[in-house]
Design an enzyme around this catalytic site. Sequence first.
Site, mmCIF file in Angstrom:
data_model
loop_
_atom_site.group_PDB
_atom_site.id
_atom_site.type_symbol
_atom_site.label_atom_id
_atom_site.label_comp_id
_atom_site.label_asym_id
_atom_site.label_seq_id
_atom_site.Cartn_x
_atom_site.Cartn_y
_atom_site.Cartn_z
ATOM 1 C CG ASP A 336 -2.122 0.994 0.982
ATOM 2 O OD1 ASP A 336 -2.184 1.645 -0.080
ATOM 3 O OD2 ASP A 336 -2.954 1.135 1.909
ATOM 4 C CG HIS A 340 0.609 11.505 0.901
ATOM 5 N ND1 HIS A 340 -0.357 11.845 -0.025
ATOM 6 C CD2 HIS A 340 0.124 10.397 1.541
ATOM 7 C CE1 HIS A 340 -1.371 11.000 0.056
ATOM 8 N NE2 HIS A 340 -1.106 10.103 0.988
#
Length: 460
Positions: A336, A340
């Site tokens: 996953d 960011h």
Amino acid sequence: MLSSSRSRGPRLTCRPRPPESFVLRGVRLFDPSLGLDQAGDLSIEQGRIAAVGEALSASAGAETVDHLAGCAVFPGFVDMHAHLRTPGQEYKEDLESAGRAAAAGGFVVVAGMANTSPAIDSGPLATWVLDQALESADVLVGQVGAVSRGLRGEELAELRELADAGVVAFSDDGRPIGDADLLLHALRYLRGTGRRVLLHLEERSLACDGAMHEGRWSARLGLRGIPSAAESGPLARDLELLRYTCREAAELGIEPVPLHVQHLSSAEAVRLVREAKAQGLPLTAEVTPHHLLLTDERVRSFDQSLKMNPPLRAESDRQVLVQGLVDGVIDCVATDHAPHAPHEKEVPFEEAPFGTVGLETAFAALYGGLVAPGRLGLGRLVSALSAAPSRCLGIEPPSLAVGAPAHFCVVDLGETWRVGVGDLEGKSRNSAFLGESVQGRVLMTVVDGSRRYVRGERHV
Ligand SMILES: [Zn+2]
């Protein structure tokens, strides 16, 4: 509309490189799907595994590599759940940087989720990403197609067109499929495509704007919690839909479309998966390294890299996840990987976006955290990182068998290291494992017989 015509198979692409010829001397050859665990040499020629054995002689022009003696060679890892951020958010990650991060973690295949900008909800978009990977990615890239148009959960995406473009699976990951009728139709339309639906389970009316697991620590920290029922509730519903479509398919004499549970986080959801599998439902599941190793207590640091969806849960959940991986109820480990930028993450915890990067650290975190202490077998970990996700994606599993394409990684299992930002090869730095001590260092990753990552060297 029920269709049983076969679609084209999954398409995986990476930047082609000339295959190399070399012999790895004195390595530990480890491939659980072959029952292989022996010391010896590995010979690579023309992009394939040419020979496995003792004292292999290098063919004319082949390089002999001695300095990896004693290291383990594994079939390359396959990550069926990553966010490659292309198109639209290349400031977080792009196919080149994601490929670098993947190769540094021993991954030879990485599947990108569809929640990009725009979402991958049509054949031409999937083709565009896979063509980009052909230009810039150093590991094989697969693309997941959206289930719903624009991931809005209102109408189906161009499922057949996406399958024909070669997507590896379907998912609205990042968002749940709230509309049961939409999922039911997807499970019907995808029959005959050989693809499964990957489920991001989240009951939004329970999760609301929660920032962490609902429990003792959310109460103590004063943060809004996400109850574990936000995961197990929709899973129970979706398993009923799976049961229903299996009965329907049996009456029609055709294969049902399997479901796959993404990023399992709670004990209740593991129990539901265990029961459904015992009943013979076509179901697979994955778990992330962070859910296997970290708990909600860590959130007291307010480190935004520990904010992910689903959230880190209680120690009792973590124990059930580990047991599920040990006994095979959970098939795969998936990262996953969710990059960011600093300006997005470095805000108050409640406002930070969900996600941690994970490609570079997955193996070492799990080897150090579970295998070295004797909680998980090495064979089980390697299967969960390689053969099992390959089966879920319908692709050929990487293998050390003679004649197989040379997709493997070489790992020094003895090296213990502390994860620093310098170990992260992708564009983003939001790792839940920064500062953690891990064990097992990937020293080389080979895709299609060429060395895509060699620790200490930068391949351009
Ligand atoms: Zn998700």
